[in-house]
Design a protein around this motif. Sequence first.
Motif, PDB file in Angstrom:
ATOM      1  N   ARG A   1       0.843  -1.197   0.000  1.00 42.55           N
ATOM      2  CA  ARG A   1       0.000   0.000   0.000  1.00 42.55           C
ATOM      3  C   ARG A   1       0.879   1.247   0.000  1.00 42.55           C
ATOM      4  NH1 ARG A   1      -4.367   2.077   4.643  1.00 42.55           N
ATOM      5  NH2 ARG A   1      -5.291   3.717   3.336  1.00 42.55           N
ATOM      6  N   MET A   2       0.585   2.200  -0.874  1.00 51.31           N
ATOM      7  CA  MET A   2       1.264   3.489  -0.782  1.00 51.31           C
ATOM      8  C   MET A   2       0.596   4.265   0.349  1.00 51.31           C
ATOM      9  SD  MET A   2       2.259   6.386  -3.623  1.00 51.31           S
ATOM     10  CE  MET A   2       0.592   6.991  -3.925  1.00 51.31           C
ATOM     11  N   VAL A   3       1.316   4.432   1.445  1.00 51.91           N
ATOM     12  CA  VAL A   3       0.730   5.043   2.633  1.00 51.91           C
ATOM     13  C   VAL A   3       1.073   6.520   2.780  1.00 51.91           C
ATOM     14  CG1 VAL A   3       0.585   2.867   3.897  1.00 51.91           C
ATOM     15  CG2 VAL A   3       2.676   4.260   4.072  1.00 51.91           C
ATOM     16  N   LYS A   4       2.003   7.008   1.975  1.00 50.47           N
ATOM     17  CA  LYS A   4       2.315   8.439   2.006  1.00 50.47           C
ATOM     18  C   LYS A   4       2.911   8.839   0.657  1.00 50.47           C
ATOM     19  CE  LYS A   4       1.625  10.196   5.279  1.00 50.47           C
ATOM     20  NZ  LYS A   4       0.360  10.860   5.772  1.00 50.47           N
ATOM     21  N   LYS A   5       2.292   9.833   0.051  1.00 53.64           N
ATOM     22  CA  LYS A   5       2.818  10.434  -1.177  1.00 53.64           C
ATOM     23  C   LYS A   5       3.267  11.833  -0.815  1.00 53.64           C
ATOM     24  CE  LYS A   5      -0.101  11.289  -4.572  1.00 53.64           C
ATOM     25  NZ  LYS A   5      -0.913  11.103  -5.798  1.00 53.64           N
ATOM     26  N   THR A   6       4.579  12.039  -0.815  1.00 53.54           N
ATOM     27  CA  THR A   6       5.123  13.316  -0.388  1.00 53.54           C
ATOM     28  C   THR A   6       6.374  13.602  -1.215  1.00 53.54           C
ATOM     29  OG1 THR A   6       5.789  14.620   1.554  1.00 53.54           O
ATOM     30  CG2 THR A   6       6.443  12.297   1.526  1.00 53.54           C
TER      31      THR A   6
ATOM     32  N   LEU B   1      -1.188  14.236  -2.372  1.00 50.71           N
ATOM     33  CA  LEU B   1       0.134  14.734  -2.023  1.00 50.71           C
ATOM     34  C   LEU B   1       0.068  15.432  -0.672  1.00 50.71           C
ATOM     35  CD1 LEU B   1       3.102  15.191  -3.040  1.00 50.71           C
ATOM     36  CD2 LEU B   1       2.310  17.463  -3.755  1.00 50.71           C
ATOM     37  N   VAL B   2       0.873  14.945   0.257  1.00 53.49           N
ATOM     38  CA  VAL B   2       0.940  15.522   1.599  1.00 53.49           C
ATOM     39  C   VAL B   2       2.329  16.117   1.787  1.00 53.49           C
ATOM     40  CG1 VAL B   2       0.860  15.046   4.060  1.00 53.49           C
ATOM     41  CG2 VAL B   2      -0.754  13.914   2.530  1.00 53.49           C
ATOM     42  N   LEU B   3       2.383  17.311   2.331  1.00 55.66           N
ATOM     43  CA  LEU B   3       3.650  17.991   2.565  1.00 55.66           C
ATOM     44  C   LEU B   3       3.862  18.234   4.046  1.00 55.66           C
ATOM     45  CD1 LEU B   3       3.470  20.686  -0.271  1.00 55.66           C
ATOM     46  CD2 LEU B   3       4.594  18.452  -0.360  1.00 55.66           C
TER      47      LEU B   3
ATOM     48  N   PHE C   1       6.302  22.793   6.940  1.00 55.36           N
ATOM     49  CA  PHE C   1       7.189  23.884   6.503  1.00 55.36           C
ATOM     50  C   PHE C   1       7.233  24.014   4.983  1.00 55.36           C
ATOM     51  CE2 PHE C   1      10.204  20.427   6.054  1.00 55.36           C
ATOM     52  CZ  PHE C   1      11.085  20.853   5.065  1.00 55.36           C
ATOM     53  N   LEU C   2       6.748  22.987   4.272  1.00 53.22           N
ATOM     54  CA  LEU C   2       6.726  23.049   2.810  1.00 53.22           C
ATOM     55  C   LEU C   2       5.382  23.509   2.249  1.00 53.22           C
ATOM     56  CD1 LEU C   2       8.665  19.773   1.894  1.00 53.22           C
ATOM     57  CD2 LEU C   2       9.482  22.132   1.667  1.00 53.22           C
ATOM     58  N   GLU C   3       4.358  23.588   3.067  1.00 49.85           N
ATOM     59  CA  GLU C   3       3.021  23.956   2.575  1.00 49.85           C
ATOM     60  C   GLU C   3       2.997  25.286   1.823  1.00 49.85           C
ATOM     61  OE1 GLU C   3       0.138  22.850   1.964  1.00 49.85           O
ATOM     62  OE2 GLU C   3       0.318  20.869   2.850  1.00 49.85           O
ATOM     63  N   PRO C   4       3.718  26.320   2.256  1.00 53.66           N
ATOM     64  CA  PRO C   4       3.689  27.575   1.500  1.00 53.66           C
ATOM     65  C   PRO C   4       4.200  27.442   0.061  1.00 53.66           C
ATOM     66  CG  PRO C   4       4.554  27.948   3.716  1.00 53.66           C
ATOM     67  CD  PRO C   4       4.463  26.472   3.531  1.00 53.66           C
ATOM     68  N   LYS C   5       4.929  26.376  -0.242  1.00 51.26           N
ATOM     69  CA  LYS C   5       5.465  26.165  -1.583  1.00 51.26           C
ATOM     70  C   LYS C   5       4.672  25.112  -2.364  1.00 51.26           C
ATOM     71  CE  LYS C   5      10.181  27.230  -0.052  1.00 51.26           C
ATOM     72  NZ  LYS C   5      11.576  26.718   0.074  1.00 51.26           N
TER      73      LYS C   5
ATOM     74  N   GLU D   1       3.885  21.141  -6.622  1.00 56.75           N
ATOM     75  CA  GLU D   1       2.966  20.326  -7.419  1.00 56.75           C
ATOM     76  C   GLU D   1       3.193  20.525  -8.915  1.00 56.75           C
ATOM     77  OE1 GLU D   1      -0.919  21.377  -5.973  1.00 56.75           O
ATOM     78  OE2 GLU D   1      -0.948  19.650  -4.599  1.00 56.75           O
ATOM     79  N   ALA D   2       3.550  21.730  -9.311  1.00 63.49           N
ATOM     80  CA  ALA D   2       3.764  22.015 -10.732  1.00 63.49           C
ATOM     81  C   ALA D   2       4.918  21.216 -11.311  1.00 63.49           C
ATOM     82  CB  ALA D   2       3.996  23.500 -10.948  1.00 63.49           C
ATOM     83  N   GLY D   3       5.858  20.798 -10.468  1.00 68.12           N
ATOM     84  CA  GLY D   3       7.022  20.084 -10.952  1.00 68.12           C
ATOM     85  C   GLY D   3       6.933  18.565 -10.860  1.00 68.12           C
ATOM     86  N   LEU D   4       5.782  18.054 -10.400  1.00 68.96           N
ATOM     87  CA  LEU D   4       5.636  16.602 -10.189  1.00 68.96           C
ATOM     88  C   LEU D   4       4.707  16.009 -11.237  1.00 68.96           C
ATOM     89  CD1 LEU D   4       5.172  16.594  -6.315  1.00 68.96           C
ATOM     90  CD2 LEU D   4       7.281  16.064  -7.564  1.00 68.96           C
ATOM     91  N   LYS D   5       5.009  14.796 -11.669  1.00 65.78           N
ATOM     92  CA  LYS D   5       4.129  14.083 -12.588  1.00 65.78           C
ATOM     93  C   LYS D   5       3.104  13.275 -11.776  1.00 65.78           C
ATOM     94  CE  LYS D   5       7.735  11.865 -14.257  1.00 65.78           C
ATOM     95  NZ  LYS D   5       8.819  12.013 -13.270  1.00 65.78           N
TER      96      LYS D   5
END
Length: 316
Positions: free
Chosen positions: A35-40, A295-297, A300-304, A309-313
């Motif tokens: 199971r993929m339990v975290k996508k970050t 996608l979970v961040l 400290f990364l939430e402001p970005k 997201e724009a750089g991820l497939k």
Amino acid sequence: MTTSSLIPHGMHHVTAVTANAPANHAFYVGVLGMRMVKKTVNQDDPSAYHLFFADGAGNPGSDLTFFEWPVPPEEPGNRSISRTSLRVPEGSLTWWGDYLVGQGISTTHSQRAGRPSLDFTDPEGQRLSLIEGGPSGQTWAASVIPAAHQISGLGPSELTLPALFPTDRVLTRVYGLTAAGTYSDPASAEHTVHVYQMGEGGPHAELHLRIRPDLAPARPGAGGVHHIALRVHDEQYHDWNAELGGLGLRTSGEVDRHWFQSIYYREPQGILIELATDGPGFGVDEDADKLGEKLVLAPFLEPKRAQIEAGLKPVG
């Protein structure tokens, strides 16, 4: 030397490298049934995915994770983490052997520390083994693998090294592991693999040191392992940081990874070893039935987020 109460109590996670996150997800979820339990994303390189595959609940000790970097394939060799084993329930190896062959995956059988091992690689050459036993994992209802045979967690990690002593000294005197026997290298019978156990040991609480002075150093890349992490009790985390600092070791210090707390140390032959707590766990920011769906961040990364997201497939 570490005090007797400060001893890791098992594998926490293994972090490897992929050059193709969608294909990586397709294999570990669609073929191995994890199971993929975290996508970050990698917290030190937010342009790169960090995908966590585990048992049905994302329990510590079951995580096989991947950084996605556009790098060439690894060239296997010395000073590397050369094999990751995954545990399955007793009596499952025959089923898995038939299943993997049916998926077009070549397998070989070996003996590692007296245990039957089913060895194979993922599409990028990541060296994997299935072994039986150890603590039960949480099954996942949506897995492509029947519940009776699902991967339950991590087994021993294999380290290929030119010499035994420098790493033996770190494992026994710094981390408190115990030497627990040897066996012949399945790939080269004249060479020896040394087994080290955490606490009472077992397939979920061992490291295997494969001593191969004949090999050239590995070149890191896709299909290789970046680091391993050992489980430490949450309430001992600060004690571990003080202990390692008191030994004069150059470590990362305390690092908050949001889902667990970490300390990193690169032992003398180049292997990166992390100590990681069980808590707070993957449920701190997602419901148990929704793990890995978005996608979970880290906070400290939430402001970005938009930039990241724009750089991820798309994955999963």
